[in-house]
Write an enzyme that holds these catalytic residues in place. Sequence first.
Site, PDB file in Angstrom:
ATOM      1  N   ASP A   1      87.608  67.743  41.321  1.00 12.37           N
ATOM      2  CA  ASP A   1      87.940  67.211  42.644  1.00 12.37           C
ATOM      3  C   ASP A   1      87.986  65.684  42.549  1.00 12.37           C
ATOM      4  O   ASP A   1      87.867  65.115  41.464  1.00 12.37           O
ATOM      5  CB  ASP A   1      86.913  67.670  43.684  1.00 12.37           C
ATOM      6  CG  ASP A   1      85.647  66.853  43.593  1.00 12.37           C
ATOM      7  OD1 ASP A   1      85.295  66.424  42.475  1.00 12.37           O
ATOM      8  OD2 ASP A   1      85.005  66.624  44.626  1.00 12.37           O
TER       9      ASP A   1
ATOM     10  N   CYS B   1      75.963  51.124  41.468  1.00 12.27           N
ATOM     11  CA  CYS B   1      75.761  51.207  40.018  1.00 12.27           C
ATOM     12  C   CYS B   1      74.292  50.985  39.628  1.00 12.27           C
ATOM     13  O   CYS B   1      73.816  51.535  38.641  1.00 12.27           O
ATOM     14  CB  CYS B   1      76.664  50.223  39.290  1.00 12.27           C
ATOM     15  SG  CYS B   1      78.432  50.572  39.528  1.00 12.27           S
TER      16      CYS B   1
ATOM     17  N   CYS C   1      78.478  57.110  42.797  1.00 12.92           N
ATOM     18  CA  CYS C   1      79.709  56.607  42.184  1.00 12.92           C
ATOM     19  C   CYS C   1      80.848  56.741  43.193  1.00 12.92           C
ATOM     20  O   CYS C   1      81.843  57.416  42.968  1.00 12.92           O
ATOM     21  CB  CYS C   1      80.008  57.395  40.910  1.00 12.92           C
ATOM     22  SG  CYS C   1      81.289  56.665  39.873  1.00 12.92           S
TER      23      CYS C   1
ATOM     24  N   GLU D   1      84.265  75.355  51.296  1.00 15.29           N
ATOM     25  CA  GLU D   1      85.176  74.658  50.389  1.00 15.29           C
ATOM     26  C   GLU D   1      86.502  74.340  51.065  1.00 15.29           C
ATOM     27  O   GLU D   1      87.067  73.266  50.867  1.00 15.29           O
ATOM     28  CB  GLU D   1      85.401  75.473  49.114  1.00 15.29           C
ATOM     29  CG  GLU D   1      84.200  75.528  48.190  1.00 15.29           C
ATOM     30  CD  GLU D   1      83.718  74.154  47.740  1.00 15.29           C
ATOM     31  OE1 GLU D   1      84.499  73.185  47.797  1.00 15.29           O
ATOM     32  OE2 GLU D   1      82.550  74.043  47.338  1.00 15.29           O
TER      33      GLU D   1
ATOM     34  N   CYS E   1      72.553  54.220  39.472  1.00 16.44           N
ATOM     35  CA  CYS E   1      73.273  55.298  38.778  1.00 16.44           C
ATOM     36  C   CYS E   1      72.562  55.709  37.494  1.00 16.44           C
ATOM     37  O   CYS E   1      72.226  54.857  36.657  1.00 16.44           O
ATOM     38  CB  CYS E   1      74.696  54.854  38.443  1.00 16.44           C
ATOM     39  SG  CYS E   1      75.658  56.158  37.646  1.00 16.44           S
TER      40      CYS E   1
ATOM     41  N   CYS F   1      77.909  54.062  31.010  1.00 17.86           N
ATOM     42  CA  CYS F   1      79.180  54.062  31.744  1.00 17.86           C
ATOM     43  C   CYS F   1      80.149  53.046  31.129  1.00 17.86           C
ATOM     44  O   CYS F   1      79.879  51.849  31.097  1.00 17.86           O
ATOM     45  CB  CYS F   1      78.933  53.719  33.213  1.00 17.86           C
ATOM     46  SG  CYS F   1      80.456  53.581  34.182  1.00 17.86           S
TER      47      CYS F   1
ATOM     48  N   TYR G   1      91.416  73.671  42.693  1.00 18.22           N
ATOM     49  CA  TYR G   1      90.071  73.172  42.933  1.00 18.22           C
ATOM     50  C   TYR G   1      89.197  74.229  43.615  1.00 18.22           C
ATOM     51  O   TYR G   1      88.089  74.534  43.172  1.00 18.22           O
ATOM     52  CB  TYR G   1      90.068  71.896  43.794  1.00 18.22           C
ATOM     53  CG  TYR G   1      88.702  71.690  44.392  1.00 18.22           C
ATOM     54  CD1 TYR G   1      87.673  71.206  43.599  1.00 18.22           C
ATOM     55  CD2 TYR G   1      88.404  72.116  45.688  1.00 18.22           C
ATOM     56  CE1 TYR G   1      86.372  71.111  44.083  1.00 18.22           C
ATOM     57  CE2 TYR G   1      87.115  72.028  46.184  1.00 18.22           C
ATOM     58  CZ  TYR G   1      86.112  71.520  45.387  1.00 18.22           C
ATOM     59  OH  TYR G   1      84.836  71.462  45.858  1.00 18.22           O
TER      60      TYR G   1
END
Length: 297
Positions: free
Chosen positions: A144, A206, A199, A43, A209, A215, A126
């Site tokens: 994030d 798209c 995305c 991370e 997606c 959306c 985060y």
Amino acid sequence: MGPAHAATAAALHDRLLPWYAVHRRDLPWRRPGCSPWGVLVSEVMLQQTPVARVQPVWQRWVAAWPTPAALAASSPGDAVRAWERLGYPRRALRLHAAAVVLRDEHGGVVPAQEEVLRTLPGVGDYTAAAVAAFAFGRRSTVVDTNVRRVHARSVTGAALPAPALTRAEVALAAALLPEDDREAATWNVAVMELGALVCTARSPRCGACPLRDVCRWRLAGSPPYDGPPRRGQAWEGTDRQCRGRMVQVLRDASGPVGAEELHSVWPDRAQSDRCLDALVADGLVEPLEDARFRLPV
DNA sequence: TAAACGTGGCA
DNA sequence: TTGCCAAGTTT
């Protein structure tokens, strides 16, 4: 959660979770055998740094330092050297400092509680939420840049989130989070994965997606970004570029380096003087008595 | 709150 | 080629 969000949440979950089950990447820090320490290291490395560049460096790090105590037993300079060219080497310094805190104050164990994680050097909101979720299966609100973009588009209907994180975004992310611990952890990583793979900031896919039929951004005709201007980061001639060059010289050197060798990589002596002082103040560089310098021991 | 903080790939 | 962007944190 209001009824409007409840309906939204259900629609998003029903579409995203099956997509994630199929498309999730097999990243080493996601494997069942990966320790919480391995997750924490990943991370921190992933802060502002793409997965592809992190992966090989992460492998070498966890092989060299499989526990916080192992890293704490090395020098901070070794951590900076093993950071290679990931960028923002202060992250390596902070990870080393975190390892010392873990060894000295937490029995060498990465804590599971977000509030405790948050106290470690280099661990912000985060990263604390991400480690709690991904290393321990806890229910935490992970926000994030991927999550912000997916929510901005799918729920808010905007092309991109605002330059800075708002309270409303955190509230939205919290409202969308499933109640169950384990489901929440999967939801968090699934939203991030959608942002990373589909995305995306530029040229989102798209057509591929799973949220395309709900959306709000797409349903509004994918309008362009209309928020406040986003500041690009200058690079040529900046202190950051100068610092980067000098730290690279020290990383590549086997021993201490003379001041003139450090300054030789930058045309503006006044600037490199100032940057070297700043590097020393930051703890990234250690001055010796003989006008030579090295990574911190 | 905004600016500083590395590096490299991609459009 | 230049600008944007990548699992943010700190001061």
